[in-house]
Design a protein around this motif. Structure first.
Motif, short mmCIF file in Angstrom:
data_model
loop_
_atom_site.label_atom_id
_atom_site.label_comp_id
_atom_site.label_asym_id
_atom_site.label_seq_id
_atom_site.Cartn_x
_atom_site.Cartn_y
_atom_site.Cartn_z
N PRO A 265 -17.30 -6.82 -17.03
CA PRO A 265 -16.35 -5.84 -16.50
C PRO A 265 -17.05 -4.62 -15.91
N ALA A 266 -16.51 -4.14 -14.81
CA ALA A 266 -17.08 -2.96 -14.14
C ALA A 266 -15.96 -2.15 -13.51
N GLY A 267 -14.99 -1.79 -14.33
CA GLY A 267 -13.86 -1.00 -13.84
C GLY A 267 -14.04 0.48 -14.10
N TYR A 268 -12.96 1.23 -13.92
CA TYR A 268 -13.01 2.66 -14.13
C TYR A 268 -13.34 3.01 -15.58
N HIS A 269 -12.80 2.22 -16.52
CA HIS A 269 -13.07 2.52 -17.93
C HIS A 269 -14.55 2.38 -18.24
N GLU A 270 -15.19 1.31 -17.75
CA GLU A 270 -16.62 1.11 -18.02
C GLU A 270 -17.44 2.25 -17.44
N SER A 271 -17.04 2.72 -16.26
CA SER A 271 -17.76 3.85 -15.65
C SER A 271 -17.60 5.11 -16.48
N ALA A 272 -16.35 5.41 -16.89
CA ALA A 272 -16.07 6.65 -17.61
C ALA A 272 -16.59 6.63 -19.03
N ALA A 273 -16.50 5.49 -19.70
CA ALA A 273 -16.83 5.41 -21.12
C ALA A 273 -18.28 5.04 -21.38
N GLU A 274 -18.94 4.35 -20.42
CA GLU A 274 -20.30 3.88 -20.64
C GLU A 274 -21.31 4.48 -19.66
N ASP A 275 -20.99 4.39 -18.37
CA ASP A 275 -21.99 4.74 -17.37
C ASP A 275 -22.22 6.24 -17.23
N ASP B 125 -30.30 22.09 -11.17
CA ASP B 125 -30.85 20.75 -11.37
C ASP B 125 -29.75 19.74 -11.10
N VAL B 126 -30.11 18.66 -10.39
CA VAL B 126 -29.11 17.69 -9.94
C VAL B 126 -29.57 16.28 -10.28
N ALA B 127 -28.61 15.46 -10.70
CA ALA B 127 -28.85 14.02 -10.86
C ALA B 127 -27.75 13.28 -10.12
N ILE B 128 -28.11 12.15 -9.54
CA ILE B 128 -27.14 11.29 -8.84
C ILE B 128 -27.17 9.93 -9.53
N THR B 129 -26.03 9.50 -10.02
CA THR B 129 -26.00 8.20 -10.67
C THR B 129 -25.59 7.13 -9.66
N GLU B 130 -25.97 5.90 -9.95
CA GLU B 130 -25.61 4.74 -9.12
C GLU B 130 -24.54 3.95 -9.85
N LEU B 131 -23.39 3.78 -9.24
CA LEU B 131 -22.33 3.01 -9.87
C LEU B 131 -22.68 1.52 -9.86
N GLY C 34 -15.50 8.56 -6.88
CA GLY C 34 -16.34 9.13 -7.93
C GLY C 34 -15.64 10.27 -8.65
N ALA C 35 -14.82 11.03 -7.93
CA ALA C 35 -14.05 12.10 -8.58
C ALA C 35 -12.99 11.52 -9.50
N GLN C 36 -12.40 10.39 -9.11
CA GLN C 36 -11.44 9.74 -10.00
C GLN C 36 -12.12 9.33 -11.30
N ILE C 37 -13.31 8.77 -11.20
CA ILE C 37 -14.07 8.41 -12.40
C ILE C 37 -14.40 9.66 -13.21
N ARG D 159 -12.93 -2.95 -10.56
CA ARG D 159 -12.79 -1.60 -10.01
C ARG D 159 -11.58 -1.53 -9.09
N ILE D 160 -11.37 -2.59 -8.30
CA ILE D 160 -10.24 -2.64 -7.39
C ILE D 160 -8.92 -2.75 -8.16
N ARG D 161 -8.91 -3.50 -9.26
CA ARG D 161 -7.68 -3.60 -10.04
C ARG D 161 -7.27 -2.24 -10.61
N ASP D 162 -8.25 -1.48 -11.09
CA ASP D 162 -7.94 -0.14 -11.60
C ASP D 162 -7.50 0.79 -10.48
N TRP D 163 -8.18 0.70 -9.33
CA TRP D 163 -7.78 1.49 -8.17
C TRP D 163 -6.36 1.15 -7.77
#
Length: 305
Positions: A85-95, A63-69, A120-123, A191-195
């Motif tokens: 805010p929409a950085g790496y932390h928001e993706s990892a901790a919320e999304d 079973d597979v799911a694909i999320t949208e950042l 996406g692998a970094q997240i 997202r760019i600042r975290d990158w």
């Protein structure tokens, strides 16, 4: 109108009021021994791009799911200076947790492997630092740490320069044009600042973090696989190794796919990558030992790190 080949869709509601779809492709005939897969897209790549990958995995019983950042594809997040805010932390901790919650409601309580492409692998690695018990492992395809010292020659120099210039551009305009990364859409400034912090220092500690991410990564023990695509200058083996090095206590494997499938286009022609993912799941998560005379050939291109 809904097309018969359209995936099932669940709307994820973010804390800033925006929504993004979780695309679900259920297994043709579920293999209960195997985990479900959550696909995390690369930078400026919409979730639908990964449907051929999801369908190929589903045909093998997963079973597979694909999320949208946020800010990509069909996300309703509006990129700009006044955006939340929409950085790496928001993706990892919320999304990512939102997506895992929706998967749990759909598939029940079962292990999930994060399959991240490039950023996406970094997240996905960031999320591992949070020690979510639902996550059984990580697969990183055409992925890397953007740390500039992991890239040879002039590209490493350009990444170091970009880590200085791009945050300034994002601060002025509220976004960075996707053309910088070979895409069309805008990229959130957060997202760019975290990158950029990763590209400059190689250290995973994003802005607004509520945990010590490097300390959390040091304790990660779930297995991780990195698949390097041949002739992919955006994610060479040296940069993929730097990503895996962030998981010093985990069982990590690096494999080189000898076909030049492309940094993005491998997801549209996923057979080779799917075969590697299935074999790795069998070895690391299902405790299935491949048999027969092909074992030596199957080990070609695989490096245990």
């Amino acid at each position: 109108m809904t097309r018969i080949e359209d995936p099932q869709r669940v709307e994820l509601h973010h804390s800033d009021g925006s929504t993004s779809p979780l695309l679900i492709v259920e297994a043709d005939r579920r293999d209960e021994r195997r985990p479900a897969i959550l696909v995390l897209p690369g930078i400026a790549v919409g979730a639908r791009y990964y449907l051929p990958l999801a369908r190929a995995l589903a045909a093998e019983g997963l079973d597979v799911a694909i999320t949208e950042l946020r800010g990509q594809g069909e996300s309703t997040y509006r990129i700009g200076r006044r955006s939340g805010p929409a950085g790496y932390h928001e993706s990892a901790a919320e999304d990512v947790p939102l997506a895992l919650d929706a998967m749990e409601q759909r598939f029940g309580r079962r292990p999930v492997v994060l399959l991240g492409h490039s950023m996406g692998a970094q997240i996905g690695v960031y999320h591992l630092a949070r020690h979510d018990p639902r996550v059984a492992g990580l697969v990183a395809v055409a992925a890397q740490s953007p740390f500039h010292r992991g890239f040879p020659g002039s590209l490493g120099v350009k990444l170091r320069a970009a880590s200085v210039v791009l945050p300034l551009l994002g601060w002025v305009s509220g976004h960075v044009p996707g053309q910088v990364f070979g895409a069309r859409s805008k990229i959130p400034a957060d997202r760019i600042r975290d990158w950029s912090r990763l590209a400059a220092t190689g250290i995973m500690q994003p802005a607004r973090a509520d945990v010590d991410y490097p300390a959390g990564l040091a304790r990660v023990t779930v297995p991780a696989l990195a698949v390097v695509i041949a002739d992919d200058p955006l994610a060479p083996a040296s940069a993929a190794r730097n990503l895996l090095a962030m998981l010093p206590a985990a069982r990590t494997t690096l494999e080189v796919e000898p076909e030049a499938l492309g940094h993005n286009t491998w997801a549209r022609r996923p057979a080779e990558v799917v075969a590697r993912v299935l074999a790795w799941i069998g070895r690391e998560l299902v405790d299935v030992t491949p048999g027969g005379d092909d074992d030596e050939e199957a080990d070609a291109g695989r490096i245990r790190t």
